[in-house]
Scaffold this active site. Structure first.
Site, PDB file in Angstrom:
ATOM      1  N   PRO A 176       0.832  -1.217   0.000  1.00 44.24           N
ATOM      2  CA  PRO A 176       0.000   0.000   0.000  1.00 44.24           C
ATOM      3  C   PRO A 176       0.864   1.263   0.000  1.00 44.24           C
ATOM      4  CG  PRO A 176      -0.608  -1.492   1.786  1.00 44.24           C
ATOM      5  CD  PRO A 176       0.673  -2.002   1.202  1.00 44.24           C
ATOM      6  N   GLU A 177       0.516   2.198  -0.866  1.00 46.11           N
ATOM      7  CA  GLU A 177       1.178   3.504  -0.901  1.00 46.11           C
ATOM      8  C   GLU A 177       0.167   4.540  -0.408  1.00 46.11           C
ATOM      9  OE1 GLU A 177       3.182   4.248  -4.664  1.00 46.11           O
ATOM     10  OE2 GLU A 177       3.412   2.112  -5.022  1.00 46.11           O
ATOM     11  N   LYS A 226       2.653   6.214   4.447  1.00 50.44           N
ATOM     12  CA  LYS A 226       1.905   4.980   4.190  1.00 50.44           C
ATOM     13  C   LYS A 226       1.328   4.395   5.479  1.00 50.44           C
ATOM     14  CE  LYS A 226       5.399   4.068   0.640  1.00 50.44           C
ATOM     15  NZ  LYS A 226       6.487   3.175   0.219  1.00 50.44           N
ATOM     16  N   ARG A 255      14.241  -2.212  -8.018  1.00 44.69           N
ATOM     17  CA  ARG A 255      12.793  -2.194  -8.247  1.00 44.69           C
ATOM     18  C   ARG A 255      12.507  -1.956  -9.724  1.00 44.69           C
ATOM     19  NH1 ARG A 255       9.992  -0.854  -3.635  1.00 44.69           N
ATOM     20  NH2 ARG A 255       8.288  -1.900  -4.704  1.00 44.69           N
TER      21      ARG A 255
END
Ligand SMILES: [Zn+2]
Length: 282
Positions: free
Chosen positions: A2-3, A59, A272
């Site tokens: 979750p951001e 977050k 990433r």
């Protein structure tokens, strides 16, 4: 993971459901979730707390509580800080442990008769109780909130000028801006028409302005659509976010760019995946 838009969705829904209720009890099924805190101490900190607000920083979800009784100084404010990290979920409704749902780690019993379940498949998430935000290492070092009035272009311009790391890596630095992760960093840079590999200190004023504008546009739109569910993320009612189909580049390697139809590229930055269009993002 979750951001900001997912955490904001959780925060808004939780605020509607739980403010004004009291945490009557809590059962911890996996002590790893509490970090260095003991189950006994956590239970005594949380039990009989009245929920007065639900906040978000970066977050993290933060439940503001007033601890009643036991103190001569009257009710004391404390914050339950919830870091969902990789696979943490907050699910509101019935006691999911009683329904043998997997990965239920903590269950809060609320005075209204319902429950708040903390579930976590990979157990990277943490629940902390603090009296001061500075007592929490994550909150203490977080940069400004990008959707709040105090987020000034002047301040990020200074950060961009001082750093030589790629702009995408900088956007994900939680000390610079709070709440942006891998999905929205790619989407913001596509919206700003900027190559994610460009060095932060090489951005022109106009390019910084484009990134600044895109941060607002992309994050606000993602909140409107209740966030992105790639794999794990669900809202407090167990529903997926609706932003996945609106992603323009993230996860769309080799698919045509929505603007110019050339194939979306994928590269690795700081371990990433980054997705971008070579034609649109210079
Ligand atoms: Zn393109």
């Amino acid at each position: 993971m979750p951001e900001l838009p997912e955490a904001e969705t959780i925060k808004r829904d939780l605020a509607k459901e739980i403010i004004g209720q009291t945490l009557k009890g809590v059962t911890v099924y996996d002590a790893r979730i509490l970090g260095n805190n003991s189950v006994k101490n956590f239970v005594s900190q949380i039990t009989n707390c009245r929920i007065v607000n639900v906040l978000r920083r970066g977050k993290a979800i933060i439940i503001e509580c007033k601890k009643t009784g036991g103190s001569q100084r009257g009710p004391q404010t404390q914050w339950l800080v919830i870091q969902l990290r990789m696979t943490g979920l907050l699910l509101y409704g019935e006691d999911l442990k009683k329904r043998n749902v997997r990965d239920v780690k903590v269950v809060f019993e609320l005075s209204g008769g319902r429950h708040l379940n903390y579930c976590d498949q990979r157990v990277f998430g943490r629940l902390y109780v603090v009296r001061d935000f500075n007592d929490n290492p994550y909150l203490k070092t977080l940069g400004p909130e990008p959707l709040n009035g105090s987020f000034e272009i002047k301040r990020i311009s200074e950060q961009f000028h001082r750093r030589t790391i790629p702009v995408k890596t900088l956007l994900m630095d939680q000390h610079v801006i709070a709440g942006i992760g891998n999905i929205y960093a790619s989407e913001i840079l596509f919206s700003a028409r900027l190559n994610p590999q460009k060095r932060s200190n090489q951005l022109t004023r106009k390019e910084i302005q484009s990134v600044y504008n895109a941060i607002h546009t992309v994050l606000n739109e993602a909140i409107v659509h209740r966030g992105t569910s790639i794999r794990n993320y669900r809202d407090i009612y167990g529903h997926k976010g609706n932003f996945l189909i609106r992603l323009k580049v993230y996860g769309r390697q080799d698919q045509p760019c929505p603007e110019c139809r050339s194939p979306i590229k994928r590269l690795f930055q700081s371990g990433r995946s980054t997705f971008f269009c070579e034609e649109c993002q210079k």
